[in-house]
Design an enzyme around this catalytic site. Structure first.
Site, PDB file in Angstrom:
ATOM      1  N   CYS A 156       0.812  -1.223   0.000  1.00 33.36           N
ATOM      2  CA  CYS A 156       0.000   0.000   0.000  1.00 33.36           C
ATOM      3  C   CYS A 156       0.847   1.276   0.000  1.00 33.36           C
ATOM      4  CB  CYS A 156      -0.946   0.020   1.199  1.00 33.36           C
ATOM      5  SG  CYS A 156      -2.185  -1.271   1.126  1.00 33.36           S
TER       6      CYS A 156
HETATM    7  N1  COA Z   1     -19.467  -8.306  10.222  1.00 32.13           N
HETATM    8  C1  COA Z   1     -19.835  -8.401  11.507  1.00 32.13           C
HETATM    9  N2  COA Z   1     -18.978  -8.653  12.504  1.00 32.13           N
HETATM   10  C2  COA Z   1     -17.684  -8.835  12.207  1.00 32.13           C
HETATM   11  C3  COA Z   1     -17.225  -8.753  10.872  1.00 32.13           C
HETATM   12  C4  COA Z   1     -18.160  -8.487   9.865  1.00 32.13           C
HETATM   13  N3  COA Z   1     -17.795  -8.402   8.578  1.00 32.13           N
HETATM   14  N4  COA Z   1     -15.896  -8.968  10.876  1.00 32.13           N
HETATM   15  C5  COA Z   1     -15.529  -9.175  12.139  1.00 32.13           C
HETATM   16  N5  COA Z   1     -16.606  -9.109  12.961  1.00 32.13           N
HETATM   17  C6  COA Z   1     -16.650  -9.285  14.419  1.00 32.13           C
HETATM   18  C7  COA Z   1     -15.479 -10.083  14.913  1.00 32.13           C
HETATM   19  O1  COA Z   1     -15.734 -11.472  14.848  1.00 32.13           O
HETATM   20  C8  COA Z   1     -15.340  -9.604  16.339  1.00 32.13           C
HETATM   21  O2  COA Z   1     -16.312 -10.241  17.134  1.00 32.13           O
HETATM   22  P1  COA Z   1     -15.988 -10.588  18.678  1.00 32.13           P
HETATM   23  O3  COA Z   1     -15.775  -9.266  19.345  1.00 32.13           O
HETATM   24  O4  COA Z   1     -17.208 -11.298  19.108  1.00 32.13           O
HETATM   25  O5  COA Z   1     -14.750 -11.438  18.646  1.00 32.13           O
HETATM   26  C9  COA Z   1     -15.736  -8.128  16.232  1.00 32.13           C
HETATM   27  O6  COA Z   1     -16.523  -8.014  15.049  1.00 32.13           O
HETATM   28  C10 COA Z   1     -14.549  -7.209  16.151  1.00 32.13           C
HETATM   29  O7  COA Z   1     -13.666  -7.712  15.133  1.00 32.13           O
HETATM   30  P2  COA Z   1     -12.235  -7.135  14.868  1.00 32.13           P
HETATM   31  O8  COA Z   1     -11.589  -7.877  13.757  1.00 32.13           O
HETATM   32  O9  COA Z   1     -11.508  -7.068  16.160  1.00 32.13           O
HETATM   33  O10 COA Z   1     -12.691  -5.679  14.363  1.00 32.13           O
HETATM   34  P3  COA Z   1     -11.875  -4.348  14.306  1.00 32.13           P
HETATM   35  O11 COA Z   1     -12.618  -3.331  15.046  1.00 32.13           O
HETATM   36  O12 COA Z   1     -10.431  -4.566  14.651  1.00 32.13           O
HETATM   37  O13 COA Z   1     -11.979  -3.979  12.765  1.00 32.13           O
HETATM   38  C11 COA Z   1     -10.593  -4.020  10.808  1.00 32.13           C
HETATM   39  C12 COA Z   1     -11.434  -4.821  11.786  1.00 32.13           C
HETATM   40  C13 COA Z   1      -9.957  -4.989   9.805  1.00 32.13           C
HETATM   41  C14 COA Z   1     -11.522  -3.070  10.072  1.00 32.13           C
HETATM   42  C15 COA Z   1      -9.525  -3.239  11.559  1.00 32.13           C
HETATM   43  O14 COA Z   1      -8.816  -4.045  12.432  1.00 32.13           O
HETATM   44  C16 COA Z   1      -8.565  -2.539  10.652  1.00 32.13           C
HETATM   45  O15 COA Z   1      -8.905  -1.796   9.765  1.00 32.13           O
HETATM   46  N6  COA Z   1      -7.281  -2.664  10.905  1.00 32.13           N
HETATM   47  C17 COA Z   1      -6.291  -1.944  10.147  1.00 32.13           C
HETATM   48  C18 COA Z   1      -5.642  -2.820   9.168  1.00 32.13           C
HETATM   49  C19 COA Z   1      -5.843  -2.434   7.741  1.00 32.13           C
HETATM   50  O16 COA Z   1      -6.652  -1.656   7.369  1.00 32.13           O
HETATM   51  N7  COA Z   1      -5.047  -3.048   6.906  1.00 32.13           N
HETATM   52  C20 COA Z   1      -5.160  -2.899   5.504  1.00 32.13           C
HETATM   53  C21 COA Z   1      -3.872  -2.889   4.867  1.00 32.13           C
HETATM   54  S1  COA Z   1      -2.985  -1.369   5.109  1.00 32.13           S
END
Ligand code: COA
Length: 373
Positions: A156
């Site tokens: 990226c």
């Molecule tokens: N729909 C509903 N629930 C979902 C879901 C979806 N599509 N995906 C995950 N969940 C749930 C998870 O199972 C988890 O449930 P739990 O609390 O019961 O375990 C909860 O939502 C939180 O999941 P998590 O993965 O911890 O969410 P998050 O707040 O960390 O958001 C990202 C996920 C990927 C959006 C976030 O971590 C992120 O953007 N990170 C930065 C990394 C990035 O963008 N990288 C790209 C390359 S630069």
């Protein structure tokens, strides 16, 4: 070393798009089908049931509302769930070439330049459509530029790395002017069957033209005051696709050759890395972060972008200071920060300072500090 400028940018946006609701509807049909096909295993406790996705979660966790894609039908067909792209013969332009070319033409036009003015073309992006010949050489030929061209991949952060390479090349006189092109077909490496990330990516292509300040004529030019790059190895964003996949024994799982990440860890580790990079870079250039009028950040996640800008500014950024294109485009990998730049620079006035900052797998990060002419 001559001062150099970004004198034009270009953007190609695929005409097709997919809303969160459409995406979630398809994903949830896949979940229902999977769970019913594995009902016995799920009941016996030997198979984990899949949980449905939701549009509300996607908006809350990422800020993404839709994404542009090169193909909708394949992605939204529960039997396929990936873009379907017509295989082209060796004599036809590749899809990446077509997308990159459209962006390049716009950058040239905005800069008031023609392909004859360019003698270095760099394709800087996360995924190349083939091993070789380099995508950049194909685009160079399609544009009709002389000189040389090459590909580079720093995930990226590729556009920032490409801009530094191009700026150094033009500064040193190795090329009169250089184009950095980032065609990203992220839909091709996204695992549309993984709830944790099926919403993350979209497709787009961008181009940035770099030339000496003294010859740039575009009214919209930005002098590059400095570039700074940083890398630090991490497995938290990974894609094991590669030319040895077919040779590996045993063969990898199908989803190991697609994007996968530890999203929480990425968030936690990349935010300090990137904000410290920008603060140090601005400090060494003698620029007060409060004097920065605009941050064109890599568009990965709204929360992440806001936190990075907040750490640099010492307060919450507003939408004008750190514009967001994630809602419409999702994460377009290396194209994201350039799309934000392309769409949100016209209101800046002479002397305004702005920073383009990209970050991603590697980890890799790059900061480009500019001043509006
Ligand atoms: N729909 C509903 N629930 C979902 C879901 C979806 N599509 N995906 C995950 N969940 C749930 C998870 O199972 C988890 O449930 P739990 O609390 O019961 O375990 C909860 O939502 C939180 O999941 P998590 O993965 O911890 O969410 P998050 O707040 O960390 O958001 C990202 C996920 C990927 C959006 C976030 O971590 C992120 O953007 N990170 C930065 C990394 C990035 O963008 N990288 C790209 C390359 S630069």
């Amino acid at each position: 070393m001559k001062p150099v400028a970004i004198s034009g940018t270009g953007l190609y946006t695929p005409p097709l798009s997919i809303s969160n609701d459409e995406l979630v509807e398809c994903y949830n049909r896949y979940v229902e089908r999977y769970n019913s096909e594995h009902a016995d295993g799920i009941a016996a406790g030997s198979v984990a049931a899949l949980a449905p996705s939701s549009s509300e979660f996607i908006v809350k966790a990422s800020g993404i509302r839709s994404r542009h894609v090169v193909d909708r039908e394949g992605v939204l067909d529960v039997d396929i769930m990936r873009p379907r792209i017509r295989m082209r013969g060796d004599e036809e332009p590749s899809l990446m070439c077509e997308m990159g070319l459209a962006a390049a033409h716009e950058a040239l036009e905005r800069a008031g330049r023609t392909p004859a003015d360019i003698d270095c073309v760099i394709v800087a992006c996360s995924n190349m459509q083939r091993g070789y010949p380099a995508m950049a050489v194909e685009i160079q030929q399609a544009l009709g530029c002389t000189g040389y061209a090459y590909d580079m991949n720093v995930a990226c952060a590729s556009a920032a790395f490409g801009i530094q390479a191009a700026a150094d090349t033009v500064r040193s006189g190795s090329a009169r002017a250089a184009l950095v092109i980032s065609p990203e077909i992220c839909s091709g490496h996204l695992n549309w069957r993984n709830r944790d990330c099926h919403f993350i990516f979209g497709d787009a292509a961008t181009a940035v033209l770099i030339e000496p300040m003294e010859t740039a004529t575009s009214a919209n030019r930005f002098e590059i005051l400095g570039t700074r790059l940083l890398t630090q190895f991490s497995n938290n964003i990974r894609n094991n696709f590669g030319f040895l996949n077919e040779c590996e024994v045993p063969q990898r799982r199908w989803d190991d050759v697609l994007f996968h990440q530890e999203g929480r860890k990425v968030f936690k580790e990349v935010v300090p890395m990137v904000s410290e990079l920008m603060l140090a870079h601005l400090g060494d250039l003698g620029v007060d972060p409060q004097a920065v009028r605009r941050f064109w950040l890599h568009q990965a996640n709204l929360g992440m972008n806001n936190l990075i800008a907040k750490r640099v500014l010492g307060r919450e950024p507003d939408e004008i200071e750190a514009p967001v294109i994630l809602d419409e485009y999702a994460n377009t990998s290396s194209a994201g920060s350039v799309i934000a730049f392309h769409k949100y620079h016209a209101d800046l006035t002479a002397g305004d300072i702005a920073v383009l900052c990209a970050f991603g797998a590697g980890y890799s990060a790059g900061s480009v500090v500019m001043r509006r002419y």
